[in-house]
Design an enzyme around this catalytic site. Structure first.
Site, PDB file in Angstrom:
ATOM      1  N   ASP A   1     -29.772 -34.708  12.422  1.00 16.48           N
ATOM      2  CA  ASP A   1     -28.811 -35.808  12.391  1.00 16.48           C
ATOM      3  C   ASP A   1     -27.394 -35.263  12.214  1.00 16.48           C
ATOM      4  O   ASP A   1     -27.087 -34.625  11.205  1.00 16.48           O
ATOM      5  CB  ASP A   1     -29.164 -36.751  11.237  1.00 16.48           C
TER       6      ASP A   1
ATOM      7  N   SER B   1     -29.116 -46.191   9.350  1.00 16.60           N
ATOM      8  CA  SER B   1     -27.709 -45.830   9.365  1.00 16.60           C
ATOM      9  C   SER B   1     -26.974 -46.654   8.322  1.00 16.60           C
ATOM     10  O   SER B   1     -27.294 -46.559   7.141  1.00 16.60           O
ATOM     11  CB  SER B   1     -27.141 -45.995  10.776  1.00 16.60           C
TER      12      SER B   1
ATOM     13  N   HIS C   1     -30.310 -38.744  14.555  1.00 19.47           N
ATOM     14  CA  HIS C   1     -29.955 -39.966  13.835  1.00 19.47           C
ATOM     15  C   HIS C   1     -30.910 -41.110  14.158  1.00 19.47           C
ATOM     16  O   HIS C   1     -31.151 -41.966  13.303  1.00 19.47           O
ATOM     17  CB  HIS C   1     -28.519 -40.353  14.183  1.00 19.47           C
TER      18      HIS C   1
END
Length: 648
Positions: A587, A499, A619
């Protein structure tokens, strides 16, 4: 010289726990927990007083209605073969077990019900609405047969409040969003609405048949993700909230819902109340320890190098020392019966995580129920050491260093492991990523750079406007410190993260290419403009105090240009090190195009790049097979470019 520890297989580090996340029933007789069935974590229940040495997994070829074979004490309640179950909880009266599940990582959560007294019956989807997301669920002891749920059922960008009948799944509208309410909160006798004023100020109001009465306002700079924690007092007259008003540190206060007055409840002289990480990541326990039956406040957690818990209830003050002495780790998830006599708890630990105990305060007796990873030897795992590094501008950077067992700590290949968020933090504890890297011979450096939460609001706010700026300087300064200590080889440093950490890895490769021998981005963003513009509809106002304040507003031409300048995609031609990119096809936070644009640009000029796209994940990769593939790929990539050990 000591001998390096044996190689631990990726499957052993990233396989499923034998049991985890135990929760005691309100009557104190049964324990619900997660355990594997057909390679997925499912919900099981067994009597607390049963023989926990007895296995609880039915054979893989057993029919679904055979909840348990050869283990009468254990009953499997769910039969999910697609995706691990992660979040589950008892209804207020213990009648049902409830759990959340999405589809292939799309984060459109549904609330499901299962009856622990009828393990052969199928689970019931209580919110069976295609494309709709369960935003939040609240259970109230005074309304045990219902739940207050928030759903974007009418429109993707609006969240309404409903009362959900847990028996019939009937929804009754409690509050219809007029267009500006971000979230709802039900307390005994009241309904509260959170809105946002111009400039990002949070406004808390009482909602009565569509009419509002403003209770209090909170600066968005102090609360980038809203008012967290926010727990109703049992009498409904107040909220226990985190507050940094007039202070750099987050402390616990009671907000009076009639007057809006804040009264201090508890604080720590150095540490923040442990928020907002637990609100975003259910692996970590809430900063507030509440009685599950009454809602009474039992204790508060503060987190520095290690955790401290302050007991705020006379009975819990007697219980807490007895629980704490069960482990040299930090007390994590806590559950108890309605009498607060019987307790089930687990512990955070850097090498022996999640060990779960039961304790009876009436008798003083305790027993260990299970270790989630009995096949892992804590002595073969690497200790995690908190340290503090000083950045070039004098900011203190809390860090964690993990050195490989059995290796001389000199000129080691090193992985700079960057946490996500960036409104998040690393802390002392077990992380299979860290242990994999250490087991393969890498030193691991984790940095709570500016923008990380939990170290005071000044530390967090120092990141405003500093993506690819001073936030990255902090990482470089920490690497320089590690090199000065002698244990990091400056020519063999990789940067890796997920991320925001994936973005940081790409920044490292593109903005300071001379510093890193390899870079790995796992669901990282490469285009800050695209990141902000792609926020899912219901959350767009919610990011005003985070994305817009810290990264920029793409609707402002000057800020948009600055955001592009801080985006790795704008500097992709400067990347020289080998790059591995990893993404989940589903995601919804960071679109796979963030990885694909980097891959296409690097391949077009013949640069060394690998790309792993998982069609069944979002994600974060959840399922065991996905994680084994991911970390096997990572292990081999780092071995080629940094020279660490590899099992394959």
């Amino acid at each position: 010289m000591t001998t390096p520890s044996n190689l631990i297989a990726v499957e052993e580090l990233f396989g499923l726990p034998t049991r985890s996340r135990a929760l005691l029933s309100p009557d104190g007789t049964r324990v619900a927990y997660l355990a594997p069935w057909r390679d997925r974590l499912n919900v099981f229940v067994r009597d607390l007083d049963s023989d926990w040495a007895c296995p609880d997994d039915a054979p893989d070829d057993a029919p679904d209605d055979e909840a348990d074979t050869g283990a009468p004490a254990a009953r499997r309640l769910t039969s999910d073969t697609r995706r691990n179950i992660d979040t589950f909880f008892w209804s207020a009266d213990g009648r049902y077990l409830l759990f959340l599940q999405d589809s292939a990582g799309d984060e459109n959560w549904h609330l499901h019900r299962v009856d622990p007294d009828r393990p052969g019956e199928p689970t019931v989807d209580l919110t069976p609405y295609e494309g709709v997301r369960l935003i939040d669920v609240q259970l109230a002891p005074e309304l045990p047969g219902t739940a207050f749920v928030q759903l974007n059922l009418r429109r993707p960008d609006l969240v309404d409040g409903f009362e959900l009948d847990l028996e019939t799944a009937e929804l009754t509208t409690v509050a219809e969003n007029p267009g500006d309410v971000l979230l709802w909160l039900r307390t005994p006798g009241r309904l509260l609405a959170f809105t946002m004023a111009d400039g990002g100020e949070h406004v808390l109001s009482q909602w009565t048949r569509g009419q509002r009465r403003t209770i209090a306002r909170f600066p968005g700079t102090d609360h980038p993700f809203g008012l967290v924690p926010a727990a109703p007092t049992p009498d409904g007259s107040g909220l226990w909230i985190g507050s940094a008003r007039g202070s750099d540190r987050m402390r616990l206060v009671r907000l009076d819902l009639d007057t809006g007055e804040q009264v201090g409840v508890d604080s720590h002289p150095v540490f923040d109340l442990d928020t907002p990480r637990p609100e975003a990541d259910p692996r970590f326990p809430s900063s507030l320890i509440l009685h599950p039956g009454t809602g009474d406040l039992l204790g508060a957690r503060y987190l520095g190098a290690r955790q401290e818990i302050h007991a705020l209830d006379a009975h819990f003050a007697e219980v807490l020392p007895r629980l704490s002495e069960l482990s040299d780790g930090d007390l994590a998830h806590v559950s108890c019966d309605t009498a607060a006599r019987r307790w089930v708890v687990d512990f955070t630990h850097d090498r022996d995580p999640g060990v779960t105990w039961s304790y009876d305060h009436a008798t003083g007796q305790a027993r260990r129920l299970f270790r989630p990873f009995p096949h892992l030897d804590p002595n073969q795992l690497a200790p995690v050491t908190p340290v503090t590094v000083t950045a070039r501008d004098g900011l203190a950077l809390p860090c964690h260093v993990t050195l490989p067992v059995g290796f001389e700590p000199r000129a080691l290949p090193t992985v700079l492991l960057v946490h996500g968020g960036p409104w998040y933090r690393d802390s002392w504890g077990y992380d299979p990523e860290v242990q994999l890297l250490a087991n393969r011979g890498y030193a691991v450096l984790q940095v709570n750079f500016r923008g990380s939460t939990g170290y005071g609001k000044a530390h967090t706010q120092a990141a405003i406007g500093q993506f690819a700026g001073r936030m990255h300087d902090d990482l470089i300064d920490a690497v320089d410190w590690a090199v000065e200590q002698g244990w990091a080889d400056p020519d063999r440093v990789a940067i890796y993260g997920s991320s925001y950490g994936g973005y940081a890895a790409l920044v490292g490769a593109a903005f300071t290419p001379e510093r890193f021998a390899a870079a790995v981005s796992y669901t990282g963003m490469s285009d800050l403009v695209g990141l902000v513009e792609s926020v899912v509809p219901f959350a767009r106002r919610l990011v005003e105090n985070s994305y817009l304040r810290y990264i920029g507003d793409p609707d402002d031409p000057r800020q948009r240009a600055d955001m592009l300048a801080r985006s790795p995609i704008s500097r992709v031609d400067d990347i020289t090190a080998p790059v591995l990119l990893i993404h989940g096809a589903n995601d919804v936070r960071v679109a796979p195009s963030n990885s694909e644009r980097i891959v296409d640009a690097l391949r077009s000029r013949g640069a060394e790049v690998e790309y792993l796209l998982n069609e069944n994940e979002g994600h974060w990769f959840v399922n065991q097979d996905s994680n084994v593939e991911l970390y096997t790929t990572l292990e081999r990539f780092l071995a080629r470019h940094l020279g660490g050990r590899s099992a394959g």
